[in-house]
Write an enzyme that holds these catalytic residues in place. Structure first.
Site, PDB file in Angstrom:
ATOM      1  N   ASP A 144      16.551   9.023 -45.182  1.00  8.93           N
ATOM      2  CA  ASP A 144      15.733  10.208 -44.891  1.00  8.93           C
ATOM      3  C   ASP A 144      16.525  11.063 -43.915  1.00  8.93           C
ATOM      4  OD1 ASP A 144      15.292   9.168 -42.237  1.00  8.93           O
ATOM      5  OD2 ASP A 144      13.722   7.880 -43.045  1.00  8.93           O
ATOM      6  N   PRO A 145      15.955  12.176 -43.423  1.00 14.16           N
ATOM      7  CA  PRO A 145      16.759  13.022 -42.530  1.00 14.16           C
ATOM      8  C   PRO A 145      17.244  12.308 -41.271  1.00 14.16           C
ATOM      9  CG  PRO A 145      14.872  14.243 -43.339  1.00 14.16           C
ATOM     10  CD  PRO A 145      14.678  12.822 -43.786  1.00 14.16           C
ATOM     11  N   GLU A 192      16.256  13.123 -49.478  1.00 15.54           N
ATOM     12  CA  GLU A 192      16.121  13.899 -48.226  1.00 15.54           C
ATOM     13  C   GLU A 192      17.452  13.974 -47.477  1.00 15.54           C
ATOM     14  OE1 GLU A 192      12.735  12.192 -46.142  1.00 15.54           O
ATOM     15  OE2 GLU A 192      11.404  13.616 -47.128  1.00 15.54           O
ATOM     16  N   GLU A 290       7.884  15.331 -52.690  1.00 14.26           N
ATOM     17  CA  GLU A 290       6.997  14.438 -51.929  1.00 14.26           C
ATOM     18  C   GLU A 290       5.964  15.287 -51.209  1.00 14.26           C
ATOM     19  OE1 GLU A 290       8.948  11.883 -49.116  1.00 14.26           O
ATOM     20  OE2 GLU A 290      10.469  11.223 -50.532  1.00 14.26           O
ATOM     21  N   ASP A 301      -4.945  -1.329 -42.186  1.00 14.28           N
ATOM     22  CA  ASP A 301      -4.173  -2.572 -42.385  1.00 14.28           C
ATOM     23  C   ASP A 301      -3.579  -3.140 -41.094  1.00 14.28           C
ATOM     24  OD1 ASP A 301      -2.030  -0.900 -41.879  1.00 14.28           O
ATOM     25  OD2 ASP A 301      -0.800  -1.689 -43.529  1.00 14.28           O
ATOM     26  N   ASN A 305      -0.673   4.352 -38.525  1.00 18.23           N
ATOM     27  CA  ASN A 305      -0.259   5.297 -39.556  1.00 18.23           C
ATOM     28  C   ASN A 305       0.511   6.480 -38.982  1.00 18.23           C
ATOM     29  OD1 ASN A 305      -1.454   3.755 -41.556  1.00 18.23           O
ATOM     30  ND2 ASN A 305      -3.437   4.773 -41.316  1.00 18.23           N
ATOM     31  N   ASP A 385      15.478   0.947 -36.049  1.00 10.52           N
ATOM     32  CA  ASP A 385      14.155   1.345 -36.517  1.00 10.52           C
ATOM     33  C   ASP A 385      13.394   0.120 -37.035  1.00 10.52           C
ATOM     34  OD1 ASP A 385      12.013   2.882 -37.204  1.00 10.52           O
ATOM     35  OD2 ASP A 385      13.027   4.057 -38.746  1.00 10.52           O
TER      36      ASP A 385
END
Ligand code: CA
Length: 427
Positions: A144-145, A192, A290, A301, A305, A385
């Site tokens: 991703d970016p 991306e 997207e 869950d 989020n 991450d």
């Protein structure tokens, strides 16, 4: 001859799948119009018959393996692909990671989206009449970016060697998809890629790599569209700069693709303006590859989020089922009326809670089946991450299904776009 050999087993498997599922009364692949008493939909004028209404369901295999079941509007357990097809979805999108496993074979999570699993998703999509958009990340995990990490097997390669590896990998994966009967309609080379791809940060090698991927698509699926995918349309001048580089280096592509999340990525007017600019300047098609929106602020869950109550993001629609439908409807309407606009793809609309009663229960399933965004094992590849924040689903409040797998009323949006729908409470 080859095609005929393929057709018979496919037909047989398709008939079997119809028998195995709780099927609607009519064995048809036509879109069913589901009436709604509660979902207001403002009709979209001039919606082309061939407009792409896509859904990314890359995590579906891991979800099913974790015990998730999906249901139709009558409450009967159903095959997700068939339900989506009946609801007016035309294309399934699937991400491909080169090797999302550690040295001991433990999956990184996020659906463990290896080429083999993408092939299985492509096969099942085709059985239900859904076309496929293939999303090569050219990484072993999320690209991703913020990160475009080179696959483990390509570490130490220079750009020329990577391009050769990329061409070979793309060809082989697409050939596997073709052999499985997948109807590949579009292939994006990179995900991306805002100025980064596969560990490269200069446009010269990036375009060289893109061209290698594109060439592979042209060879294996000459009728498929080649897409190059970027994010952050709200950044002034960025898309114009990206498109200029692609043009200067002569990258062979058809579709300039953009992510557009209404809570992060600026206004629809800006999105339309920047995409029209590219479409008209370079004679390209454009797509929103997207998008998503929350139907609730709640997490379901035990893993936080990306957006919810108190998130420091734009909130142009309420976090309700109607708000979610309105958000998506407006992205589609905007894209239909943007120069070169060919479609909108919703991101991970079926990625829901794996259903455990606690974080511990869910964590065990995420680790075992890869149904969370990252497993602890992913830290060996992505220490900064995944290694720190691994866990469950961060978009379960943006799905089109409740935590028990029953579809939200907003999933009826896609079959109601042309006719529109008025409800009693609609002012
Ligand atoms: Ca969550």
């Amino acid at each position: 001859m080859k095609k005929n050999l393929l057709t018979l087993p496919l037909l047989f498997t398709f008939l079997l799948s119809l028998c195995a599922c709780a099927a609607p009364p009519q064995l048809t692949q036509d879109v069913v119009t589901f009436p709604s008493d509660t979902l207001a939909v403002k009709a979209i004028s001039d919606l082309p018959e061939d407009f792409i209404l896509g859904m990314d369901i890359s995590s579906v295999l891991s979800e099913e393996e974790s015990g998730v079941k999906y249901y139709d509007f009558e409450g009967r357990e159903t095959d997700l692909f068939r339900l989506l097809r009946n609801c007016g979805i035309t294309h399934v999108r699937v991400r491909v990671w080169n090797d999302p496993y550690d040295s001991e074979g433990h999956g990184y999570g996020g659906g463990n989206c290896s080429p083999e699993r993408a092939v299985e998703i492509g096969r099942r999509a085709a059985l239900c009449g859904l076309k496929l958009i293939v999303d090569f990340h050219y990484s072993d995990f999320w690209a991703d970016p913020g990160k475009q990490t080179v696959p483990k097997a390509w570490r130490g390669m220079d750009a020329m060697e990577k391009a050769e590896a990329m061409f070979k990998f793309t060809c082989e994966t697409l050939q596997q998809l073709r052999s499985a009967g997948a109807e590949v309609a579009m292939v994006q080379v990179g995900n991306e890629i805002n100025g980064f791809l596969c560990g490269e940060t200069d446009w010269d090698p990036i375009c060289y790599l893109l061209q290698a991927g594109s060439k592979a698509v042209r060879e294996v699926f000459p009728d498929a569209l080649v897409a190059v995918h970027f994010s952050n349309p709200e950044r002034s001048g960025a898309y114009r700069e990206y498109a200029k580089h692609l043009d200067e280096y002569g990258v062979d592509y058809d579709v300039f693709a953009s992510s557009y999340y209404p809570f992060w990525h600026g206004t629809l007017d800006n999105l339309s303006a920047v995409l029209s600019d590219i479409a008209e300047t370079y004679d390209k098609k454009v797509i929103v590859m997207e998008t998503s929106y929350a139907y609730t602020a709640d997490d379901t869950d035990f893993f936080g989020n990306t957006i919810g109550e108190g998130s420091a993001v734009d909130r142009p629609y309420p976090y309700t089922v109607q708000g979610q439908a309105d958000a998506v409807r407006d992205v589609i309407d905007t894209t239909v009326h943007t120069s070169g606009g060919i479609g909108v793809v919703y991101w991970e609309g079926a990625w829901i809670s794996v259903g455990g009663a606690s974080w511990e229960e869910n964590h065990a399933l995420w680790e075992r089946y890869g149904s969370g965004w990252a497993t602890a094992c992913a830290g060996s590849y992505d220490p900064e991450d995944a290694g720190r924040y691994y866990g469950g689903c961060a978009v379960d409040n943006q799905a089109f299904f409740d935590p028990s797998g029953h579809p939200l009323e907003s999933l009826k949006l896609f079959c109601l776009l042309r006719s529109g729908n008025t409800v009693a409470s609609d002012p």
